[in-house]
Design an enzyme around this catalytic site. Structure first.
Site, short mmCIF file in Angstrom:
data_model
loop_
_atom_site.label_atom_id
_atom_site.label_comp_id
_atom_site.label_asym_id
_atom_site.label_seq_id
_atom_site.Cartn_x
_atom_site.Cartn_y
_atom_site.Cartn_z
CG ASN A 426 -1.70 1.30 1.36
OD1 ASN A 426 -2.60 1.55 0.57
ND2 ASN A 426 -1.37 2.13 2.34
CD GLU A 427 -1.09 5.59 1.16
OE1 GLU A 427 -0.32 5.87 2.10
OE2 GLU A 427 -2.26 6.00 1.10
#
Length: 822
Positions: A426-427
């Site tokens: 994520n990210e």
């Protein structure tokens, strides 16, 4: 093929086993624990006897119940950074193994973030990673302890168990401390004591398949064995039961050599009953091992289902198009932080299902197996991911943990039919944990994880969110689209989504929405948003989450009112009905949660994007989702937590009603305001809106909704204020209600003329001295001693403890007020 190196590293200690011990009989170790915040000089300080003639124990240990989190309250304490460091737990175990020469195992469902386990002074196992399950065989250490008569006498035949957890900051550990959530410490999931025979199961793997026409099913049954005594022969009985617990298959496989991974049998099922979000039918596979005269039974549930993410198109489940109606979950709750009980988990997941959710992304780490079981039984599809979240990419230790956690997540949750996606990160475009941010290295490692996931389970998709330079590696990609919050206006949502969909093979939009301060409402939700540009994208960029500087945006310039967020959500949901290519979307998140990176939010240290508060209290937005996503008749007048509206005499004020019924009639002070028919494309509130004149003072509003032959109602009472106010000059406090020894207090801000300041956002702080206790550090609008006002007021509860207390209420620039309560 699994990487031999990390398999060997995982077995670095002979006492460690795979997680999620397969056994129907587990003893939860919840009671009789003591906890010490901070570190000790070593294990001897935990177990050494008190000094002769001195009953004192230093330092002081606290009695606790498991699950328990270091950060139950300090995660949302407005005045401190949450504690990150070591903490100790200790208890005395009574061992009563029914199996002669059997094994004694501790089954950890999760502990944060680094854990060491001791039997008396012997280190029996350790683990890094706060979210995957793991187990420790303590058999030999127990035997060694019981062989010492002096120790047995001292501890009265019980086994001293000590556990050190540590959530200290560590750049070479995932997730990053830059993440928008706390890296909690403690035994915050259940710890089980399990008795095993000489030979037992280590892992059970079920591989169900459906024919193309879904008329025939089969399930391959595989198992690996835990056999430290090297038993050479076992019989394994496999039985399969349908959704009604009727046995449809049984077979005994004789003379199994219980070593390594083995295929046991394949079960054919004609006309299988399918698992679906509306009818989550579950089969059960029961396995019994019989070896050396000892037996043990374990069971796993599974389901038959087919799914497909069409390229550039929608999602299909069992051959029909299904719009994924999703949300997200963090493992976090008021008063306990990550240490949620099974009852709390069940309540939360049922609230989701009642809102109409059929899909969830478990952000941003492997979650409790209890949650996966609830998703299976409720019919909620799952994207589950490992915590490679923000910061960049570390070295060999860092990568090894990521590989291990991905392997553990897939091995431990493989049998859950709800799971359709394994998330890899994520990210990952977010730097700053390391001096070098190498996109090429991140791409290489992402490809390695993608290949590993498919080698472990080629029946699910891989996915990531917000790392565009890796979007071509995974099977499903979610870009950053925050239309109307971090960038742009929410009417950009549909066009931006279609543009992003065209860039990737398979598109799924996870994370959208915005913050809302519960109980804050507005008469003019767009007043400060005129400077926001449309058509400039809707992604979140560096600095957009800040409350200062940069381009105009709702996250900085908006009022954080529930009034704005219901309109944003309403627009997204009505647009999703007109996007036939859309796989689905997941609102971020379902529940407010604590975060170390948002100290200046209206509720300090809380990400307030949830549709319910951190204590399960629904916000108004919960009912907007219900009106679009559910079929059970519902009706909800917007404003249940809005006691006072304001304006001029004779103004017409918009009243929104959210309902899934065919038509609604609204009554104001007993007078019908007319009947409206629901049309989801008639924004806002699907056409169920009225412009009404309020009377000065109290007003009674009632909505009567009709769906088929069913009639339901909703009612609220609101006051109307026409008096105008100036700058805040004073604050008052009074008791709203009392229940037993609990009092609910409310503070209200006024101007110098004594007029309520109904749009005030000043911080209000509560303090107390005396016998009572503030119910604070809950991370909710009514459970924080420091909180931004919602329409000029703030509330908090006090436990009077059958005594007398003085409450002080402060707000900067305003004289402090005091009230005695008893």
């Amino acid at each position: 093929m699994r990487n031999i190196l990390f398999s060997c590293l995982f077995l670095f200690c002979c006492f460690l086993m795979a997680g999620k011990v397969p056994s129907k009989q587990k003893i939860r170790l919840t009671d009789n624990w003591e906890y010490l915040k901070g570190d000790l000089g070593g294990i001897w300080e935990v177990v050494r006897p008190a000094s002769p003639g001195s009953p004192e124990t230093v330092p002081i240990w606290q009695k606790v119940t498991l699950p328990h989190c270091f950060n139950a309250e300090d995660a949302v304490d407005p005045d401190v950074n949450y504690y990150q460091g070591p903490g100790w737990y200790k208890t005395l175990l009574t061992i009563d193994n029914p199996y002669a020469d059997g094994r004694v195992v501790l089954d950890f469902e999760g502990a944060g973030q680094k854990t060491k386990v001791y039997v008396y002074t012997t280190l029996v196992g350790e683990h890094t990673g706060g979210y995957d399950g793991w187990s420790v065989d303590i058999t030999e250490a127990v035997k060694s302890f019981m062989a010492d008569d002096k120790l047995v006498k001292r501890f009265k035949g019980k086994i001293p168990l000590s556990i050190r957890c540590d959530n200290s900051r560590d750049l070479e550990m995932i997730p990053s401390d830059l993440s928008d959530f706390n890296l909690y410490g403690g035994l915050y999931r259940y710890l089980n004591l399990v008795y095993l025979p000489k030979a037992s199961f280590e892992q059970i793997r079920l591989e169900p398949e459906l024919s193309a026409n879904r008329k025939e099913g089969s399930v391959k049954v595989k198992a690996s064995f835990y056999n430290p005594m090297d038993i050479r022969k076992a019989d394994v009985t496999v039985s399969v039961y349908d959704a009604n617990r009727k046995r449809i298959f049984t077979q005994t496989i004789e003379n199994v050599l219980p070593l390594g991974n083995q295929f046991l049998t394949e079960v054919k099922v004609k006309n299988p009953v399918l698992w679906d979000v509306d009818s989550p039918n579950l089969y059960t596979c029961e396995l019994t091992i019989n070896a050396d005269g000892q037996t043990l039974t374990a069971e796993e549930r599974f389901g038959f289902r087919q799914f497909e993410f069409q390229e550039k198109g929608p999602f299909f489940l069992n051959g029909r198009r299904l719009l994924l109606q999703g949300t997200h979950r963090h493992e976090d709750h008021a008063g306990v932080a990550q240490a949620m009980t099974e009852d709390m988990m069940r309540t939360e997941m049922q609230l989701m299902k009642d809102m109409g959710v059929n899909f969830i992304r478990l952000g941003h780490y492997q979650q409790s197996d209890i949650i996966l079981q609830l998703c299976d039984s409720l019919g909620i599809l799952v994207w589950e991911e490992i915590p490679w979240c923000r910061g960049g990419l570390g070295g060999p230790v860092y990568k090894e943990q990521a590989r291990r956690m991905l392997t553990n997540m897939i091995d431990q949750h493989h049998n859950h039919p709800a799971v359709i996606i394994w998330g890899l990160g994520n990210e990952n475009d977010w730097p700053n944990d390391f001096s070098e941010f190498d996109k090429g290295a991140i791409r290489t490692f992402m490809k390695e994880l993608h290949d590993l996931a498919h080698s472990l389970d080629d029946t699910r998709m891989t996915a990531i969110r917000r790392c565009e330079f890796c979007s071509d590696i995974v099977d499903v990609y979610s870009p950053s689209i925050w239309a109307g919050w971090y960038r742009g206006v929410f009417t950009d949502y549909k066009s931006v989504s279609e543009q992003e969909m065209q860039k990737v093979k398979r598109f799924l939009h996870v994370e959208w929405g915005g913050d809302s301060h519960a109980r804050r409402h507005s008469e003019n939700v767009f007043a400060n948003l005129k400077g926001i540009e449309s058509g400039n994208g809707a992604d979140e960029r560096a600095g957009d989450a800040s409350l200062y500087g940069g381009a105009a945006r709702a996250s900085k310039d908006g009022d954080w009112s529930e009034s704005y967020i219901v309109r944003l959500i309403d627009w997204h949901l009505k647009e999703q009905e007109t996007m036939p290519w859309l796989t689905g979307a997941a609102y971020w998140p379902f529940k407010d949660f604590s975060t170390p990176v948002r100290p200046e939010n209206p509720v300090p240290y809380v990400n307030q994007k949830g549709v319910i508060e951190r204590d399960f209290t629904p916000k108004e937005s919960y009912y907007v989702f219900q009106s679009y996503w559910t079929t059970e008749p519902m009706v909800h007048i917007y404003g249940h937590s809005w006691p006072v509206r304001w304006g001029n005499h004779g103004d017409r004020k918009e009243i929104l009603v959210y309902s899934n019924c065919d038509e609604v009639e609204l009554f104001m002070n007993g007078v019908s305001q007319g009947v409206k028919k629901r049309n989801s494309q008639d924004y806002p509130a699907a056409g169920l809106r009225w412009n009404c004149v309020y009377e000065e003072g109290k007003n009674e509003i009632r909505a009567v909704a009709v769906k088929g032959k069913t009639k339901i109602t909703d009612e609220i009472s609101q006051e109307y204020q026409t008096a105008k106010w100036g700058e805040e000059a004073s604050v008052t406090v009074h008791i709203v209600s009392r229940e037993g020894d609990m009092a609910l207090l409310e503070a209200q801000l006024y101007d110098k003329e004594g007029v309520r300041c109904l749009d005030s956002k000043k911080y209000i702080e509560f303090e107390l001295v005396g016998d009572g206790t503030l119910i604070q550090n809950q991370g909710t609008s009514t459970g924080s001693r420091k909180v931004q006002a919602y329409n000029g007021r703030a509330r908090i509860k006090v436990n009077l403890n059958k005594g007398k207390s003085i409450v002080a209420v402060k707000s900067e620039g305003i004289p402090t007020v005091f009230m005695e309560i008893q």
